[in-house]
Write a protein that holds these residues in place. Structure first.
Motif, mmCIF file in Angstrom:
data_model
loop_
_atom_site.group_PDB
_atom_site.id
_atom_site.type_symbol
_atom_site.label_atom_id
_atom_site.label_comp_id
_atom_site.label_asym_id
_atom_site.label_seq_id
_atom_site.Cartn_x
_atom_site.Cartn_y
_atom_site.Cartn_z
ATOM 1 N N ALA A 341 0.825 -1.204 0.000
ATOM 2 C CA ALA A 341 0.000 0.000 0.000
ATOM 3 C C ALA A 341 0.863 1.259 0.000
ATOM 4 O O ALA A 341 0.531 2.260 -0.658
ATOM 5 N N LEU A 342 1.973 1.224 0.743
ATOM 6 C CA LEU A 342 2.865 2.376 0.798
ATOM 7 C C LEU A 342 3.493 2.644 -0.560
ATOM 8 O O LEU A 342 3.547 3.794 -1.029
ATOM 9 N N HIS A 343 3.980 1.583 -1.229
ATOM 10 C CA HIS A 343 4.557 1.776 -2.566
ATOM 11 C C HIS A 343 3.486 2.225 -3.559
ATOM 12 O O HIS A 343 3.761 3.039 -4.454
ATOM 13 N N GLY A 344 2.259 1.687 -3.406
ATOM 14 C CA GLY A 344 1.181 2.145 -4.269
ATOM 15 C C GLY A 344 0.905 3.625 -4.080
ATOM 16 O O GLY A 344 0.718 4.370 -5.052
ATOM 17 N N SER A 345 0.912 4.075 -2.832
ATOM 18 C CA SER A 345 0.662 5.494 -2.542
ATOM 19 C C SER A 345 1.803 6.365 -3.085
ATOM 20 O O SER A 345 1.551 7.451 -3.644
ATOM 21 N N MET A 346 3.047 5.906 -2.936
ATOM 22 C CA MET A 346 4.172 6.677 -3.462
ATOM 23 C C MET A 346 4.116 6.766 -4.981
ATOM 24 O O MET A 346 4.449 7.803 -5.574
ATOM 25 N N LEU A 347 3.684 5.690 -5.639
ATOM 26 C CA LEU A 347 3.534 5.728 -7.099
ATOM 27 C C LEU A 347 2.449 6.720 -7.511
ATOM 28 O O LEU A 347 2.606 7.447 -8.506
ATOM 29 N N LEU A 348 1.345 6.751 -6.762
ATOM 30 C CA LEU A 348 0.272 7.694 -7.079
ATOM 31 C C LEU A 348 0.769 9.137 -6.952
ATOM 32 O O LEU A 348 0.494 9.980 -7.810
ATOM 33 N N ILE A 349 1.498 9.415 -5.875
ATOM 34 C CA ILE A 349 2.046 10.767 -5.682
ATOM 35 C C ILE A 349 3.015 11.102 -6.807
ATOM 36 O O ILE A 349 3.004 12.227 -7.348
ATOM 37 N N ASN A 350 3.837 10.140 -7.192
ATOM 38 C CA ASN A 350 4.814 10.339 -8.265
ATOM 39 C C ASN A 350 4.105 10.639 -9.595
ATOM 40 O O ASN A 350 4.475 11.570 -10.328
ATOM 41 N N HIS A 351 3.079 9.859 -9.920
ATOM 42 C CA HIS A 351 2.331 10.093 -11.165
ATOM 43 C C HIS A 351 1.604 11.442 -11.125
ATOM 44 O O HIS A 351 1.575 12.168 -12.129
ATOM 45 N N PHE A 352 1.016 11.782 -9.972
ATOM 46 C CA PHE A 352 0.326 13.069 -9.845
ATOM 47 C C PHE A 352 1.306 14.220 -10.016
ATOM 48 O O PHE A 352 0.994 15.234 -10.654
ATOM 49 N N TRP A 353 2.501 14.068 -9.450
ATOM 50 C CA TRP A 353 3.526 15.118 -9.579
ATOM 51 C C TRP A 353 3.925 15.295 -11.039
ATOM 52 O O TRP A 353 4.075 16.428 -11.521
ATOM 53 N N HIS A 354 4.084 14.197 -11.777
ATOM 54 C CA HIS A 354 4.404 14.299 -13.211
ATOM 55 C C HIS A 354 3.289 15.012 -13.959
ATOM 56 O O HIS A 354 3.542 15.824 -14.865
ATOM 57 N N HIS A 355 2.040 14.676 -13.601
ATOM 58 C CA HIS A 355 0.896 15.326 -14.239
ATOM 59 C C HIS A 355 0.894 16.830 -13.941
ATOM 60 O O HIS A 355 0.599 17.656 -14.826
#
Length: 507
Positions: A341-355
């Motif tokens: 879940a933590l890695h999933g959340s970090m990936l979401l933040i990373n993708h949102f930041w790219h967006h």
């Protein structure tokens, strides 16, 4: 039987390789392939012969199910083919869940009533997670019409080939079976394949025996202490960093040795590990770490869930669920679920930041001025903090470690021992010199950040349709001396220390 044992290196491997080469020339490829299957099953049975029956039963049922799916497709009975696929996936998940998650579920259920489960933890059959994923992928490929030849010997070879049987890489049937179905495979007659394979084996052996196992001395005692008490601040930081590097070198070693052993027999396996600690983001990290697992999760979980086809919200939901399930796949425990879940959340933040950067040119320009080294260190630390959940025995141990990381470094770097600490734990902590710990951590960081990885060093191309790349004579001599020295040093180390299992054997 461990890759890093004398029995494997000086008995199983030379005998298996010699017979393979002899049969390939004298009796033909199919007979030689049969020998390789027999040797692989023997390799598995050495661990625990009881589980050979489990493996063979599962292989037989999955091969039969694959045949049912293909037969239904030939008769244009798509609904029936889909039903067989669902039965196959359900069967494999039931077997995996029965062995891997039954005790965890029972412990949590009985725990609600302050009672213990009425049975002991179930011993996990070796390689069940990796083999299950490969068999599911084969059934899905049958359903998609990507299996052209449903042959028992090919299938046995695909699921049991010993270099990748225990801990991956997770291979697809098509590229591996294609290499086994033709005598024109250039690697069968290319001496460079044997030499390059040995070079990978030597480098992997060095990483495992000298780097990974040495770093374990500074990680394991502190994580064991965390089951009972909060370690000291400096000891916790050393343990986190040491384990982060230990896992890197351990998994990198297995990946190198798997590629090397396969090459010695004339087969190419996909690259599974490509300098993940040089990643500049969490997205980049998962493109480099356990690459075949990431590909499997994308192709057989993320995309079937809908991928990015139904809007941003569902895209993020599917990505987070995929990583949560990846955590559950790694182990039965709340710590593994939280890690996913933590890695999933970090990936979401990373993708949102790219967006966000795409829609804010000024911010994107300022962001691009940051040195890659800063992003690499930040990504490394985020991954290291998450590895605590991966390594800790339970959530209580993880909280002790996280609490210890917030403590200031004291004059005495050794953690305080609880009065009931066992003698082995005390001995392990006292033998782990703090100064040597920082030295080994420094060596590890310099290696992962400053040196080329094995794939780059040996110019390995995972494309199964090409010959090995040729390198200059001087480079060949230098690599030969270097790899030979690594092999010799590893053997010297093995002579005084017992062989240890690879960490991914536990998953």
């Amino acid at each position: 039987m461990l890759f890093n044992s004398f029995g494997f290196l000086f008995a199983f491997l030379p005998v298996t390789l010699a017979v393979w080469l002899f049969l390939q020339k004298r009796a033909g490829l199919r007979i030689a392939l049969s020998w390789l299957v027999i040797a692989s099953l023997f390799f598995y049975a050495v661990w625990d012969v009881r589980y050979l029956a489990v493996l063979l039963t599962s292989i037989s049922i999955n091969f039969w199910l694959g045949g049912r799916i293909l037969h239904a497709r030939q008769q244009a009975a798509e609904a029936r083919a889909g039903l067989w696929l669902k039965l196959g996936i359900g069967f494999n998940l039931l077997v995996l869940g029965g062995f891997k998650y039954t005790y965890f579920l029972a412990a949590n259920l009985f725990g609600l009533f302050q009672a213990a489960p009425p049975f002991d933890p179930i011993v996990l059959p070796l390689a069940i997670s990796f083999v299950t994923f490969q068999k599911i992928a084969y059934l899905v490929d049958c359903r998609r019409g990507q299996v052209q030849r449903h042959d028992a010997l090919d299938y046995l070879f695909f699921v049991s080939f010993f270099p990748q049987l225990i801990a991956g890489p997770i291979v697809h049937h098509k590229p591996l079976i294609a290499q086994a179905n033709t005598d024109s495979n250039p690697l069968f007659s290319q001496k460079e394949a044997l030499v390059t394979g040995f070079s990978f084996l030597a480098l992997g052996l060095f990483k495992k025996t000298i780097l990974a196992d040495s770093l374990a001395r500074y990680a394991s005692p502190v994580f064991e202490l965390a089951k009972q008490a909060t370690p000291g601040g400096e000891a916790a930081w050393q343990a986190m960093l040491a384990y982060t590097l230990q896992l890197y070198f351990d998994f990198s070693a297995y990946s190198d040795m798997a590629i090397g052993l396969a090459l010695m027999f004339g087969f190419k396996l996909p690259v599974n590990f490509f300098s993940p600690y040089k990643a500049t983001s969490i997205i980049d990290f998962w493109r480099r770490w356990h690459m075949t697992l990431s590909s499997f999760l994308r192709d057989y979980l993320y995309i079937p869930l809908g991928g990015n086809r139904h809007g941003e919200f569902k895209r993020y939901r599917n990505l987070w669920l995929t990583m949560l399930l990846a955590g559950i796949w790694h182990g039965a425990g709340w710590n593994f679920m939280l890690w996913g879940a933590l890695h999933g959340s970090m990936l979401l933040i990373n993708h949102f930041w790219h967006h966000l950067l795409k829609s804010r040119p000024t911010l994107a320009k300022a962001w691009q001025t940051l040195p890659d080294a800063i992003m690499t260190v930040l990504t490394f630390l985020l991954v290291a903090f998450a590895w605590i959940l991966f390594r800790a025995n339970d959530m209580n141990s993880a909280w002790h470690m996280y609490a210890a990381l917030l403590q200031p470094f004291s004059g005495n770097p050794m953690p305080a021992l609880p009065w009931h600490a066992p003698a082995q734990l005390a001995e392990g902590l006292l033998s782990a010199s703090p100064d040597l710990a920082w030295a080994w951590i420094g060596i590890g960081l310099l290696t992962v950040w400053c040196l080329p990885n094995s794939v780059q060093l040996l110019s390995y191309d995972a494309n199964a349709n090409v010959r090995l790349k040729t390198i200059g004579a001087r480079m060949q001599i230098a690599l030969g001396i270097g790899c030979g020295t690594c092999f010799w040093l590893a053997l010297k180390w093995m002579a005084v220390r017992p062989a240890t299992e690879f960490l991914y054997f536990n998953f």
